[in-house]
Write a protein that holds these residues in place. Sequence first.
Motif, short mmCIF file in Angstrom:
data_model
loop_
_atom_site.label_atom_id
_atom_site.label_comp_id
_atom_site.label_asym_id
_atom_site.label_seq_id
_atom_site.Cartn_x
_atom_site.Cartn_y
_atom_site.Cartn_z
N SER A 1 -47.10 -10.88 -17.95
CA SER A 1 -45.67 -10.96 -17.67
C SER A 1 -45.05 -9.59 -17.46
N LEU A 2 -45.71 -8.55 -17.95
CA LEU A 2 -45.23 -7.18 -17.79
C LEU A 2 -45.88 -6.49 -16.59
N ASP A 3 -46.54 -7.27 -15.75
CA ASP A 3 -47.22 -6.74 -14.56
C ASP A 3 -48.37 -5.80 -14.91
N LEU A 4 -49.01 -6.05 -16.03
CA LEU A 4 -50.16 -5.24 -16.47
C LEU A 4 -51.45 -6.06 -16.44
N GLU A 5 -51.47 -7.08 -15.61
CA GLU A 5 -52.60 -8.01 -15.58
C GLU A 5 -53.95 -7.32 -15.35
N PRO A 6 -54.08 -6.37 -14.40
CA PRO A 6 -55.41 -5.78 -14.17
C PRO A 6 -55.95 -5.07 -15.42
N TYR A 7 -55.07 -4.39 -16.14
CA TYR A 7 -55.51 -3.64 -17.32
C TYR A 7 -55.83 -4.56 -18.48
N SER A 8 -55.01 -5.59 -18.65
CA SER A 8 -55.27 -6.55 -19.71
C SER A 8 -56.51 -7.39 -19.38
N ALA A 9 -56.71 -7.70 -18.10
CA ALA A 9 -57.88 -8.47 -17.69
C ALA A 9 -59.16 -7.68 -17.97
N ARG A 10 -59.10 -6.37 -17.80
CA ARG A 10 -60.26 -5.53 -18.11
C ARG A 10 -60.61 -5.64 -19.59
N LEU A 11 -59.60 -5.59 -20.46
CA LEU A 11 -59.85 -5.71 -21.89
C LEU A 11 -60.35 -7.11 -22.22
N LYS A 12 -59.76 -8.11 -21.61
CA LYS A 12 -60.19 -9.49 -21.85
C LYS A 12 -61.65 -9.67 -21.45
N ALA A 13 -62.05 -9.06 -20.33
CA ALA A 13 -63.44 -9.15 -19.90
C ALA A 13 -64.36 -8.42 -20.88
N ALA A 14 -63.91 -7.28 -21.38
CA ALA A 14 -64.71 -6.53 -22.35
C ALA A 14 -64.92 -7.32 -23.63
N ILE A 15 -63.88 -8.03 -24.05
CA ILE A 15 -63.99 -8.88 -25.24
C ILE A 15 -64.97 -10.02 -24.97
N GLY A 16 -64.89 -10.59 -23.78
CA GLY A 16 -65.81 -11.65 -23.41
C GLY A 16 -67.25 -11.17 -23.36
N ASP A 17 -67.45 -9.93 -22.91
CA ASP A 17 -68.80 -9.39 -22.80
C ASP A 17 -69.47 -9.20 -24.17
N LEU A 18 -68.67 -9.20 -25.24
CA LEU A 18 -69.25 -9.07 -26.58
C LEU A 18 -70.15 -10.25 -26.92
N GLU A 19 -69.99 -11.35 -26.19
CA GLU A 19 -70.84 -12.52 -26.41
C GLU A 19 -72.31 -12.19 -26.18
N GLN A 20 -72.57 -11.14 -25.42
CA GLN A 20 -73.94 -10.75 -25.13
C GLN A 20 -74.61 -10.10 -26.34
N ILE A 21 -73.81 -9.70 -27.31
CA ILE A 21 -74.33 -9.07 -28.53
C ILE A 21 -74.40 -10.13 -29.62
N PRO A 22 -75.51 -10.24 -30.35
CA PRO A 22 -75.57 -11.22 -31.45
C PRO A 22 -74.39 -11.05 -32.39
N LYS A 23 -73.79 -12.16 -32.77
CA LYS A 23 -72.56 -12.13 -33.54
C LYS A 23 -72.60 -11.23 -34.76
N PRO A 24 -73.69 -11.22 -35.55
CA PRO A 24 -73.70 -10.37 -36.76
C PRO A 24 -73.58 -8.88 -36.45
N TYR A 25 -73.83 -8.49 -35.20
CA TYR A 25 -73.87 -7.06 -34.86
C TYR A 25 -72.66 -6.60 -34.03
N ARG A 26 -71.79 -7.52 -33.67
CA ARG A 26 -70.68 -7.15 -32.78
C ARG A 26 -69.74 -6.12 -33.44
N ALA A 27 -69.34 -6.39 -34.66
CA ALA A 27 -68.44 -5.47 -35.35
C ALA A 27 -69.10 -4.11 -35.55
#
Length: 226
Positions: free
Chosen positions: A60-86
């Motif tokens: 809503s603040l016209d920051l979609e590309p930057y927020s989408a990058r972070l959202k994708a990075a969060i999604g990419d954490l799925e590639q790391i086994p859950k016990p090791y993500r943090a």
Amino acid sequence: MTTSTDTSTDTIEQWQAANSARSALYRWFADVFARELTSATLDDWQNNQGFTSIHDVFVSLDLEPYSARLKAAIGDLEQIPKPYRALELAADFAQVFLLSGDDSAPPYASYYLSADKQLYGEPTQQMQQFLSSHQLKLHADFREPDDHISVYFMVMSLWIDSSMAQDTDMSDVAQQQSEFLDKALLSWLPKFSERCQNIRVKTDVYPALVALVEQFVLADRDALDF
């Protein structure tokens, strides 16, 4: 026909609503830069769609590309086994923010604004004076120098909350806050962001966060000119 009184009332209501969102976002950034992300936070972001609602605000603040990058990075954490993500993110946090200045991006204004790049420089003293003059207090458990990036975000959140509670003149507050952002934060935030983008890390979470917050502050600064 809209009267001047109606227009003034609408402007004030819009200002109050915007301030609530501004305060919440600055506080959110203060929290995520203050310490490593916990497993509980990651679970909330990933499993409960906790980041989705925040992403919608950035869109809503016209920051979609930057927020989408972070959202994708969060999604990419799925590639790391859950016990090791943090653990992986903690390692990235250290790599980006905690190593020596030549190998990281120290989150302190003094590093970027002082000729010798030493911590506890003039920006630290200026922030201490600012906190005192505005009667703002940080959480006692936060033990970083006062020119840590999280302090600037928390100051903005506390300042916004205080101005709403005191019902101060919005034009004066907006001018004061824009000057603060220009002099105290935007004088070094772009340099900090540039360094963060050039550090090799396991995930893109922290570089994406820094890029997003830089654009958010720039957008917020522009919005204060009304």
